[in-house]
Design a protein around this motif. Structure first.
Motif, PDB file in Angstrom:
ATOM      1  N   CYS A  13     -40.688  29.305  11.273  1.00  0.00           N
ATOM      2  CA  CYS A  13     -41.314  28.418  12.274  1.00  0.00           C
ATOM      3  C   CYS A  13     -42.281  29.215  13.158  1.00  0.00           C
ATOM      4  O   CYS A  13     -43.363  28.724  13.497  1.00  0.00           O
ATOM      5  N   TYR A  14     -41.890  30.438  13.527  1.00  0.00           N
ATOM      6  CA  TYR A  14     -42.801  31.289  14.309  1.00  0.00           C
ATOM      7  C   TYR A  14     -44.059  31.585  13.493  1.00  0.00           C
ATOM      8  O   TYR A  14     -45.164  31.640  14.018  1.00  0.00           O
ATOM      9  N   VAL A  27     -44.473  23.405  19.445  1.00  0.00           N
ATOM     10  CA  VAL A  27     -43.423  22.581  18.827  1.00  0.00           C
ATOM     11  C   VAL A  27     -42.759  23.365  17.687  1.00  0.00           C
ATOM     12  O   VAL A  27     -41.537  23.385  17.556  1.00  0.00           O
ATOM     13  N   TRP A  28     -43.575  24.053  16.900  1.00  0.00           N
ATOM     14  CA  TRP A  28     -43.016  24.880  15.817  1.00  0.00           C
ATOM     15  C   TRP A  28     -42.211  26.042  16.376  1.00  0.00           C
ATOM     16  O   TRP A  28     -41.089  26.298  15.945  1.00  0.00           O
ATOM     17  N   ALA A  29     -42.787  26.750  17.325  1.00  0.00           N
ATOM     18  CA  ALA A  29     -42.162  27.985  17.809  1.00  0.00           C
ATOM     19  C   ALA A  29     -40.917  27.731  18.651  1.00  0.00           C
ATOM     20  O   ALA A  29     -39.994  28.544  18.652  1.00  0.00           O
ATOM     21  N   CYS A  30     -40.892  26.609  19.335  1.00  0.00           N
ATOM     22  CA  CYS A  30     -39.772  26.346  20.259  1.00  0.00           C
ATOM     23  C   CYS A  30     -38.865  25.229  19.736  1.00  0.00           C
ATOM     24  O   CYS A  30     -37.700  25.446  19.460  1.00  0.00           O
ATOM     25  N   ASN A  31     -39.401  24.037  19.557  1.00  0.00           N
ATOM     26  CA  ASN A  31     -38.554  22.891  19.210  1.00  0.00           C
ATOM     27  C   ASN A  31     -37.953  23.017  17.818  1.00  0.00           C
ATOM     28  O   ASN A  31     -36.770  22.732  17.615  1.00  0.00           O
ATOM     29  N   PHE A  32     -38.775  23.412  16.852  1.00  0.00           N
ATOM     30  CA  PHE A  32     -38.276  23.459  15.479  1.00  0.00           C
ATOM     31  C   PHE A  32     -37.378  24.675  15.237  1.00  0.00           C
ATOM     32  O   PHE A  32     -36.402  24.592  14.500  1.00  0.00           O
ATOM     33  N   SER A  33     -37.717  25.810  15.863  1.00  0.00           N
ATOM     34  CA  SER A  33     -36.817  26.954  15.706  1.00  0.00           C
ATOM     35  C   SER A  33     -35.464  26.620  16.349  1.00  0.00           C
ATOM     36  O   SER A  33     -34.414  26.969  15.814  1.00  0.00           O
ATOM     37  N   ASN A  34     -35.494  25.912  17.480  1.00  0.00           N
ATOM     38  CA  ASN A  34     -34.233  25.510  18.110  1.00  0.00           C
ATOM     39  C   ASN A  34     -33.429  24.581  17.204  1.00  0.00           C
ATOM     40  O   ASN A  34     -32.197  24.644  17.150  1.00  0.00           O
ATOM     41  N   TYR A  35     -34.111  23.719  16.467  1.00  0.00           N
ATOM     42  CA  TYR A  35     -33.400  22.840  15.527  1.00  0.00           C
ATOM     43  C   TYR A  35     -32.732  23.675  14.418  1.00  0.00           C
ATOM     44  O   TYR A  35     -31.616  23.355  13.987  1.00  0.00           O
ATOM     45  N   CYS A  36     -33.404  24.741  13.997  1.00  0.00           N
ATOM     46  CA  CYS A  36     -32.790  25.641  13.005  1.00  0.00           C
ATOM     47  C   CYS A  36     -31.495  26.239  13.564  1.00  0.00           C
ATOM     48  O   CYS A  36     -30.500  26.359  12.849  1.00  0.00           O
ATOM     49  N   TYR A  37     -31.497  26.600  14.857  1.00  0.00           N
ATOM     50  CA  TYR A  37     -30.265  27.088  15.492  1.00  0.00           C
ATOM     51  C   TYR A  37     -29.200  25.999  15.478  1.00  0.00           C
ATOM     52  O   TYR A  37     -28.015  26.250  15.288  1.00  0.00           O
ATOM     53  N   SER A  38     -29.656  24.780  15.695  1.00  0.00           N
ATOM     54  CA  SER A  38     -28.743  23.647  15.762  1.00  0.00           C
ATOM     55  C   SER A  38     -28.060  23.420  14.408  1.00  0.00           C
ATOM     56  O   SER A  38     -26.849  23.175  14.339  1.00  0.00           O
ATOM     57  N   VAL A  39     -28.843  23.525  13.332  1.00  0.00           N
ATOM     58  CA  VAL A  39     -28.277  23.384  11.989  1.00  0.00           C
ATOM     59  C   VAL A  39     -27.264  24.511  11.743  1.00  0.00           C
ATOM     60  O   VAL A  39     -26.151  24.272  11.260  1.00  0.00           O
ATOM     61  N   PRO A  84     -27.441  24.661  21.081  1.00  0.00           N
ATOM     62  CA  PRO A  84     -28.802  24.335  20.629  1.00  0.00           C
ATOM     63  C   PRO A  84     -29.077  22.832  20.713  1.00  0.00           C
ATOM     64  O   PRO A  84     -30.196  22.436  21.044  1.00  0.00           O
ATOM     65  N   THR A 113     -36.597  29.989  24.919  1.00  0.00           N
ATOM     66  CA  THR A 113     -35.879  29.143  23.967  1.00  0.00           C
ATOM     67  C   THR A 113     -34.587  29.825  23.508  1.00  0.00           C
ATOM     68  O   THR A 113     -33.535  29.191  23.430  1.00  0.00           O
ATOM     69  N   GLN A 153     -32.231  21.195  23.076  1.00  0.00           N
ATOM     70  CA  GLN A 153     -33.389  20.673  22.337  1.00  0.00           C
ATOM     71  C   GLN A 153     -34.397  19.988  23.269  1.00  0.00           C
ATOM     72  O   GLN A 153     -34.033  19.153  24.077  1.00  0.00           O
ATOM     73  N   THR A 154     -35.648  20.369  23.150  1.00  0.00           N
ATOM     74  CA  THR A 154     -36.732  19.707  23.887  1.00  0.00           C
ATOM     75  C   THR A 154     -37.828  19.329  22.889  1.00  0.00           C
ATOM     76  O   THR A 154     -37.715  19.618  21.702  1.00  0.00           O
ATOM     77  N   TRP A 197     -30.537  29.955   8.325  1.00  0.00           N
ATOM     78  CA  TRP A 197     -31.135  28.970   9.234  1.00  0.00           C
ATOM     79  C   TRP A 197     -31.514  29.608  10.564  1.00  0.00           C
ATOM     80  O   TRP A 197     -32.628  29.437  11.060  1.00  0.00           O
ATOM     81  N   SER A 226     -35.950  30.098  11.362  1.00  0.00           N
ATOM     82  CA  SER A 226     -36.582  30.065  12.681  1.00  0.00           C
ATOM     83  C   SER A 226     -37.787  31.016  12.679  1.00  0.00           C
ATOM     84  O   SER A 226     -38.829  30.700  13.246  1.00  0.00           O
TER      85      SER A 226
END
Lengths: 265, 265
Positions: free
Chosen positions: A178-179, B169-181, A212, A203, A216-217, A170, A175
């Motif tokens: 996502c990039y 949103v993909w590069a920052c928000n969604f990658s951060n969500y991956c960190y969160s998981v 994380p 980030t 989150q933003t 993950w 991630s």
């Protein structure tokens, strides 16, 4: 003085071999199924290389397996048999320590939490290394060995290591995907990917200080249905990305539901 | 000498205000609907703050809107009317420049590609700023203004800016969500999140040198069905994460399909 033989000559083995040598540990031999890999790493470490397991000698104290999971199961009996006094380690996140059981007497796991490539050197010093041993005695040997490379050595069971590996998928692989999606979207609009780098840096810097979840933003966490609905439309024709966008957004903010994220929207 | 009034006192406005002041630009007034936000930023920038738009004066050359999208539409007519000689900018990724059309005469967009927080200072110098103006003349003023803050000023249309925002949103928000998981998975097994930081650092360092696609590692890209199947089982009871895992893995490697990633597996 510990002596090591490396089974495998891939990304991890290459970086591990270089770091072991730097730490003053003797590399006796390097084995790889692939001649070119064996040769390159053998020459890099200035040691004997081979592609035939029957040519492995008994000089090493520790034999470290850094090979694909499938190759690991195949190689363990061939290499461990007749070397009952040696210590055998593998470096696989998803393989249990018990894949050595019944074949070896002293065995364990050395799992460094990092992504490796052959050409980019990394310092093992800051890499957390997760270890496991067949007994308290073995574990203490593995701990001493690991301590020569890393300042952060942590004991972890095979069961928990699987979750650690999952978390790494993950945090690193997903991630990075996502990039990759971001990069594709930008390139379709003639924008170079490097405009994202300051954002990506920031980030990841944030999560060095806050969790994380707290970092989150974005539209999902602030419940901005307008933007989310617009962005879903921008991905028309890419149902896979729309589906990911929906589930990721709902994961970030479970209060978001229909109608914004409705498939028919 | 340019004079600026800030409409909004959130994360972006705070960092923008601080950077403008550092660059020698005079901040005339700070407006926010929220008294505490207006007061804090006004005092921080040592300038007048207000919560009533009718108290805005005409001293500034540029009025910069950094407010939520919904507030933007509401505030534009109230603030632009009667100030036809002024330049109006907004900082929103998903709002077209034309939200000023018919109300203002000189307008444009100043969109910095970064995530901001009030407390963590960032240097605007390295932040790519995407600009747009109602005319070539306006654009050149916005370019000159933006050049006082950032070394990288890029002209981009409203249509393309939407995709830029989506990419962010993909590069920052969604990658951060991956960190969160990842963080959640680790914490369920008593492992601190910070063991992931060297891996995360390395992952983002890589994409400074090679494309995310070329940097991709992990079970999906190497087609390791065994690990993927195991990892899906580890997330039993979390259908949302399993679904994400499946779609992300297939995105990484379209050749992976059933049966490994079968929902019934």
């Amino acid at each position: 003085m510990m002596k090591v033989t490396l089974i495998g000559a891939g990304n991890l083995a290459t970086q591990l071999g270089k770091s072991l040598k730097k730490a003053g540990i003797i590399i006796c031999q390097v084995y790889s199924r692939t001649e070119s890999s064996a040769k390159i790493l053998g020459e890099l470490l200035d040691t004997e290389w081979l592609t035939d397991v029957t040519l492995l000698n008994d000089e090493a104290d520790i034999y470290i397996f850094s090979v694909k999971d499938s190759a690991l199961c195949e190689l363990i009996p061939k290499i461990c048999k007749g070397r009952e006094d040696k210590l055998f380690l593998h470096t696989a996140g998803s393989m249990p320590m018990t894949c050595f059981a019944g074949v070896a007497q002293h065995y364990g796991v050395f799992y460094p939490m990092q992504t490796f490539s052959k050409t980019k050197d990394v310092s093992f010093e800051k890499i957390p290394v997760f270890i496991e041993g067949d007994s308290a005695g073995t574990e203490s040997i593995i701990r001493r060995f690991s301590g020569k490379l890393s300042k952060r050595v942590i004991t972890l069971s095979s069961a928990d290591r699987k979750y650690l590996h999952l978390a790494a998928v993950w945090a690193c692989n997903f991630s990075n995907y996502c990039y990759s999606v971001a990069s594709d979207i930008l390139s379709e609009h003639g924008i170079p990917f490097n405009v994202m780098l300051p954002l990506i840096n920031e980030t990841t810097e944030k999560i060095h200080k806050i969790s994380p979840k707290d970092a989150q933003t974005g539209p999902a966490v602030r419940g901005d249905r307008n933007v989310m609905s617009q962005q879903l439309k921008l991905m028309n024709g890419r149902g896979d990305l729309q589906e990911l966008y929906r589930i990721l957004s709902q994961g970030i903010n479970p209060l978001i539901g229909n109608p914004v994220l409705d498939k028919n929207n």
